[in-house]
Design a protein around this motif. Structure first.
Motif, short mmCIF file in Angstrom:
data_model
loop_
_atom_site.label_atom_id
_atom_site.label_comp_id
_atom_site.label_asym_id
_atom_site.label_seq_id
_atom_site.Cartn_x
_atom_site.Cartn_y
_atom_site.Cartn_z
N ILE A 143 0.83 -1.21 0.00
CA ILE A 143 0.00 0.00 0.00
C ILE A 143 0.86 1.26 0.00
O ILE A 143 0.47 2.30 -0.50
CB ILE A 143 -0.97 -0.01 1.20
N LYS A 152 -6.95 8.47 -3.25
CA LYS A 152 -7.16 9.87 -2.83
C LYS A 152 -5.84 10.52 -2.42
O LYS A 152 -4.97 9.87 -1.84
CB LYS A 152 -8.11 9.91 -1.62
N HIS A 159 -0.04 7.95 3.80
CA HIS A 159 0.72 6.71 3.66
C HIS A 159 2.20 7.02 3.41
O HIS A 159 3.08 6.37 3.95
CB HIS A 159 0.15 5.87 2.50
N ASN A 162 3.95 8.19 6.57
CA ASN A 162 4.13 7.08 7.51
C ASN A 162 5.29 6.19 7.07
O ASN A 162 6.11 5.75 7.87
CB ASN A 162 2.84 6.26 7.59
N CYS A 173 -1.67 -0.21 10.19
CA CYS A 173 -2.93 0.11 9.49
C CYS A 173 -4.07 0.49 10.43
O CYS A 173 -4.72 1.51 10.26
CB CYS A 173 -3.39 -1.08 8.64
N CYS A 176 -4.70 3.99 12.16
CA CYS A 176 -5.41 5.03 11.42
C CYS A 176 -6.77 4.55 10.93
O CYS A 176 -7.69 5.34 10.79
CB CYS A 176 -4.59 5.48 10.21
N HIS A 177 -6.88 3.26 10.64
CA HIS A 177 -8.13 2.73 10.09
C HIS A 177 -8.87 1.89 11.12
O HIS A 177 -8.72 0.68 11.15
CB HIS A 177 -7.86 1.87 8.86
C1 HEC Z 1 -0.91 7.51 9.29
C2 HEC Z 1 -2.25 7.05 9.07
C3 HEC Z 1 -2.47 5.89 8.10
C4 HEC Z 1 -1.85 4.67 8.11
C5 HEC Z 1 -0.78 4.16 9.05
C6 HEC Z 1 -2.48 3.90 7.06
N1 HEC Z 1 -3.42 4.66 6.41
FE1 HEC Z 1 -4.60 4.05 4.89
N2 HEC Z 1 -5.41 5.93 4.75
C7 HEC Z 1 -5.17 6.95 5.63
C8 HEC Z 1 -6.01 8.08 5.28
C9 HEC Z 1 -6.08 9.42 6.02
C10 HEC Z 1 -6.74 7.70 4.13
C11 HEC Z 1 -7.77 8.54 3.37
C12 HEC Z 1 -9.09 8.57 4.07
C13 HEC Z 1 -9.81 7.28 3.92
O1 HEC Z 1 -10.11 6.89 2.78
O2 HEC Z 1 -10.10 6.63 4.95
C14 HEC Z 1 -6.36 6.32 3.83
C15 HEC Z 1 -6.89 5.55 2.82
C16 HEC Z 1 -6.68 4.18 2.65
C17 HEC Z 1 -7.33 3.36 1.66
C18 HEC Z 1 -8.31 3.84 0.60
C19 HEC Z 1 -7.44 4.41 -0.51
C20 HEC Z 1 -8.20 4.90 -1.72
O3 HEC Z 1 -8.29 4.15 -2.68
O4 HEC Z 1 -8.64 6.05 -1.71
C21 HEC Z 1 -6.88 2.07 1.84
C22 HEC Z 1 -7.26 0.83 1.05
C23 HEC Z 1 -5.93 2.11 2.93
N3 HEC Z 1 -5.82 3.41 3.39
C24 HEC Z 1 -5.28 1.00 3.44
C25 HEC Z 1 -4.29 1.05 4.39
C26 HEC Z 1 -3.52 -0.10 4.84
C27 HEC Z 1 -3.72 -1.51 4.35
C28 HEC Z 1 -2.63 0.35 5.76
C29 HEC Z 1 -1.54 -0.45 6.47
C30 HEC Z 1 -0.52 -1.06 5.59
C31 HEC Z 1 -2.84 1.78 5.90
N4 HEC Z 1 -3.83 2.17 5.06
C32 HEC Z 1 -2.15 2.59 6.78
C33 HEC Z 1 -4.29 6.94 6.67
C34 HEC Z 1 -3.44 5.88 7.02
#
Ligand code: HEC
Ligand code: HEC
Ligand code: HEC
Ligand code: HEC
Length: 187
Positions: A143, A152, A159, A162, A173, A176-177
């Motif tokens: 990712i 987005k 990402h 981080n 993951c 934040c999620h």
């Molecule tokens: C520092 C905070 C943070 C971390 C750590 C993080 N994310 Fe995110 N991620 C976000 C934010 C903010 C968004 C945009 C808002 C949303 O769509 O929820 C996002 C969006 C996403 C999306 C949607 C992307 C799109 O197509 O728009 C996915 C899938 C995702 N993250 C997966 C992951 C995974 C799997 C991990 C771990 C490997 C991870 N994220 C770690 C903050 C983070």
């Protein structure tokens, strides 16, 4: 063969016999358990105990329910580990839930889940943190490295920042999620 000799540890052959029997039982048992474990790893199995809990409906209503991408993510995809050994280990931990199931008053009811949601969610989160959200990363591979154009800008930025950190300082993951499959309780 004399059965008494089999149980007498001082007899030379009985010890060998015991070891052989032990190994055979162990190997057969291992494979038999693997089979049953796979058979039991379906949503239906989870929902036998979590019967009146809204958990499955919540997944179906989420992005992981297949609405947009057409993929319905199963309980086990997120909650059970992938390696055969880890799988057994977690299952053995899950079987500790049999004790909880038998002793917690009203466990199967939605009221119980509503009342204990925060505590249960935090237990589940602790497990995700303990393995750096391995189940999430199993599907959402690379990712940080390969971000699609469709992602987005906000997501890309979060990402990227981080990923720039030293591995030990990175968030995982679920830091934040939260609430990607069930609503994460505020309090
Ligand atoms: C520092 C905070 C943070 C971390 C750590 C993080 N994310 Fe995110 N991620 C976000 C934010 C903010 C968004 C945009 C808002 C949303 O769509 O929820 C996002 C969006 C996403 C999306 C949607 C992307 C799109 O197509 O728009 C996915 C899938 C995702 N993250 C997966 C992951 C995974 C799997 C991990 C771990 C490997 C991870 N994220 C770690 C903050 C983070
Ligand atoms: C034998 C009954 C039983 C079965 C089958 C069962 N659970 Fe549970 N589960 C429980 C009980 C009881 C608790 C509450 C445990 C406690 O807090 O003491 C629980 C709690 C949980 C929690 C939150 C606490 C934690 O440790 O993470 C998750 C997540 C969970 N179960 C997922 C699952 C999944 C996924 C399945 C299917 C693979 C499943 N359960 C099958 C009885 C069961
Ligand atoms: C079995 C594969 C699979 C697993 C496991 C999985 N996801 Fe997803 N995830 C998907 C699919 C499919 C979608 C919907 C299509 C898309 O947006 O990429 C999705 C969407 C998302 C989104 C964007 C939609 C939203 O809810 O904001 C985020 C964020 C996300 N997943 C995070 C996670 C996290 C965190 C975990 C671990 C707790 C996880 N995923 C586990 C397959 C999976
Ligand atoms: C996309 C990944 C994903 C799927 C699919 C999923 N879960 Fe979860 N589950 C989580 C995460 C992450 C948490 C931690 C709390 C949070 O973020 O909402 C959690 C928390 C829980 C909890 C603790 C109480 C709560 O609501 O937080 C239980 C019980 C549970 N899950 C059971 C299940 C069962 C049963 C299924 C299948 C019907 C399932 N989960 C499907 C990711 C998932």
């Amino acid at each position: 063969m004399n059965w008494r000799a089999l149980f007498k540890p001082s007899a030379k052959y009985s010890i060998i016999a015991l070891i052989v029997v032990g190994v055979v039982v162990g190997v057969v048992g291992y494979f038999a358990t693997q089979q049953t474990l796979h058979a039991t790893s379906s949503d239906a199995f989870c929902m036998t105990c979590h019967r009146d809990h809204s958990l499955r409906d919540e997944v179906m209503a989420s992005a992981h329910g297949g609405g947009s991408a057409g993929v319905t993510v199963q309980c086990q995809d997120c909650h059970l580990p992938h390696g055969p050994f880890d799988y057994l280990l977690k299952k053995i931990i899950v079987t500790k839930d049999i004790y909880g199931f038998l002793t917690i008053d009203g466990f199967m009811t939605q009221e119980w889940l509503d009342e204990n949601r925060k505590e249960q969610a935090d237990k589940a989160l602790a497990h995700f943190r303990s393995n750096d959200s391995a189940n999430c990363r199993h599907c959402h591979t690379r990712i940080y490295e390969d971000q699609p154009d469709t992602m987005k800008r906000m997501a890309k930025m979060m990402h990227k920042n981080n990923f720039k950190k030293a591995p030990d300082d990175r968030k995982t993951c679920v830091d934040c999620h939260k609430g990607v499959a069930h609503p994460y309780p505020k309090s």
